[in-house]
Design a protein around this motif. Structure first.
Motif, PDB file in Angstrom:
ATOM      1  N   ALA A  81       0.837  -1.207   0.000  1.00  0.00           N
ATOM      2  CA  ALA A  81       0.000   0.000   0.000  1.00  0.00           C
ATOM      3  C   ALA A  81       0.870   1.255   0.000  1.00  0.00           C
ATOM      4  O   ALA A  81       0.550   2.244  -0.683  1.00  0.00           O
ATOM      5  CB  ALA A  81      -0.926  -0.009   1.217  1.00  0.00           C
TER       6      ALA A  81
ATOM      7  N   VAL B 114      -4.075   2.150   4.845  1.00  0.00           N
ATOM      8  CA  VAL B 114      -4.340   0.784   5.324  1.00  0.00           C
ATOM      9  C   VAL B 114      -5.172   0.865   6.598  1.00  0.00           C
ATOM     10  O   VAL B 114      -4.762   1.472   7.590  1.00  0.00           O
ATOM     11  CB  VAL B 114      -3.037   0.000   5.597  1.00  0.00           C
ATOM     12  CG1 VAL B 114      -3.369  -1.387   6.172  1.00  0.00           C
ATOM     13  CG2 VAL B 114      -2.215  -0.139   4.319  1.00  0.00           C
TER      14      VAL B 114
ATOM     15  N   ALA C  98       0.094   0.543   9.732  1.00  0.00           N
ATOM     16  CA  ALA C  98      -1.225   0.876   9.169  1.00  0.00           C
ATOM     17  C   ALA C  98      -1.585   2.324   9.502  1.00  0.00           C
ATOM     18  O   ALA C  98      -0.881   3.008  10.246  1.00  0.00           O
ATOM     19  CB  ALA C  98      -2.280  -0.082   9.722  1.00  0.00           C
TER      20      ALA C  98
END
Ligand SMILES: Cc1ncc(COP(=O)(O)O)c(C=O)c1O
Length: 474
Positions: free
Chosen positions: A254, A261, A287
């Motif tokens: 990502a 994320v 994340a």
């Protein structure tokens, strides 16, 4: 009602709740009513004059209790646990008693600051990086929606403040595992990405975790077609089989495309309080947002979901609204949780966590979670060792996916058999399990984790599974 009247009624209600909790093991697990039965049992219009509390409690007992599936029952193995510790219930009662209005810091400074403290306690207890900042949402569904709104705004350079998503040149795409919870597509759709821009990434056929190379390929395909990867939702503990998507790899992929994320650890998040389980969450600190529900397995009564983000300033840029009547002189020095999510008015939800953690202590939760994990391993072993029974997915957490597969039964006949015995077991009220579809075929999920469920209850369940599956009722 005066405070004195409340005192008497409140004592009676607390007595009723304590008695109710004590006798739950003797109740049927599944609700014992048909559609419309509760409505029929209640008057069509509200009473014009006051009724006695005794009448209300009688109806609670006779009409309402049979209309509840008893998730606190030691033989509840359905969906996911929905723990509701009595300690956290006290916090919920205290919240109602204080009647705090959580619209700004000024309206209830304690509401804001206890929430800051308990979200920080839980960040530390779960081993998350100090950069995370948390807020309490009602549910994981809301947390995931908020995360998708933030992801959308990051990918569109805060387009909400101009032409909105309609002004974005390249369609923004969101990726999740095909095993993501239904709240995931719902959030993606509500955030305006559109169903055409939601990709369900293939999973590994054994672990049911998202395949990182399939994610990579899906993103490359979208970029080649002029679309822009905006977000990936990684499930840590899927609803079907508690699979863990490879979040470290997802974060890396990502990052290459600037995609947000979001981690949905609604069920499994509680396991982060166990250091020996943290390997399942490796990479989570990379994340952008995480949601997990203390109201599932940690013990805290619904509704109590934690949403952590790394970039609070971005979240506030997406969510803030400050009409003049909400201004105060403290604004520059305080957290305004109204700007971290959707509702303006917030309940004092932190109290149920605060009471739960203070009255139980964290170690009690660790002991309970380890008990449940061990019980799941035990069940998986006995099922796997039994002829005609199969465990269908890795048991990383506390849920065992199983099926009784008698010789010669396949396809739709096997489906009919599975649904028949599982439905008969649930209807008996002796235990409650969740039939669910995996790889196109019905199976049964046994999700262990009610506060009251001990090894002996899981042993009884195994006897019941065999009784209902191996000698099906007519
Ligand atoms: C993985 C996962 N995500 C999200 C949810 C939704 O949780 P909530 O009811 O808090 O919205 C669930 C519910 O079981 C779940 O299993």
């Amino acid at each position: 009602m005066t405070p004195e009247e409340f005192r008497a009624a409140g004592h009676a209600l607390i007595d009723w709740v304590a008695d109710h909790r004590e006798r739950i093991p003797s109740l049927p697990v599944a609700a014992q009513v048909g559609p419309g039965q509760i409505r029929e049992a209640l008057p069509r219009s509200a009473p014009e004059t006051p009724e006695e509390l005794a009448a209300v409690l009688r109806d609670l007992e006779e009409i309402i209790v049979p209309g509840i599936t008893q998730t606190q029952h030691p033989a509840f193995f359905g969906w996911f646990p929905s723990n509701a510790s009595l300690s956290s219930l006290l916090g919920d009662i205290a919240s109602g008693g204080l009647a705090a209005l959580g619209i700004t810091w000024l309206s209830a400074p304690a509401l804001t600051e206890v929430e800051q403290v308990v979200t920080e306690w839980l960040r530390e207890l779960t081993g998350l990086d100090p950069a995370w900042r948390g807020a309490i949402q009602d549910t994981a569904s809301t947390g995931t929606l908020v995360a998708m709104l933030a992801a959308r705004e990051r990918a569109s350079d805060l387009s909400e403040h101009a032409g909105g998503l309609q002004s974005v040149e390249r369609p923004l795409v969101v990726y999740s595992s095909e095993h993501a919870h239904s709240s995931v597509p719902k959030a993606v759709l509500l955030a305006g990405f559109g169903r055409d821009n939601l990709r369900y990434v293939e999973v590994d056929p054994v672990t049911y975790a998202m395949k990182a190379d399939a994610l990579e390929a899906a993103m490359a395909g979208d970029i080649a077609a002029g679309r822009r990867p905006a977000a990936v939702i990684a499930a840590l503990g899927t609803t079907g089989t508690t699979a863990f998507d490879p979040v470290a790899q997802i974060v890396e992929i990502a990052a290459r495309h600037g995609a947000w994320v979001h981690v949905d650890a609604a069920m499994a998040g509680s396991a982060m309080i166990l250091p020996e389980m943290r390997h399942l969450f490796a990479g989570i600190d990379g994340a952008d947002s995480i949601v997990w529900n203390p109201h599932k397995w940690l013990g805290t009564i619904l509704d109590c979901s934690l949403l952590y983000v790394r970039d609070v300033d971005h979240l506030v840029a997406c969510m803030s609204s400050t009409p003049s009547y909400l201004r105060s002189g403290a604004d520059d020095d305080v957290v305004q949780y109204k700007d971290w999510g959707i509702p303006l008015g917030r309940r004092f939800r932190a109290l149920k966590l605060w009471f739960h953690l203070r009255l139980e202590g964290v170690e009690a939760s660790r002991v309970r979670l380890r008990r449940d994990l061990a019980n799941a391993q035990w069940l998986a072993e006995v099922v796997a060792a039994q002829r005609d029974w199969r465990v269908l997915a890795p048991v990383d957490l506390q849920t065992v996916c199983l099926r009784h597969e008698p010789a010669g039964l396949t396809g739709e006949a096997l489906d009919r058999h599975t649904l028949a015995w599982a439905d008969a077991l649930n209807a008996s009220g002796r235990a409650f399990v969740s039939p669910s579809i995996l790889d196109g075929r019905w199976m049964v999920r046994v999700s262990i984790g009610a506060e009251a469920t001990e090894r002996a209850d899981v042993e009884v369940l195994w006897d019941l599974l065999r009784e209902y599956a191996e000698s099906p009722r007519a």
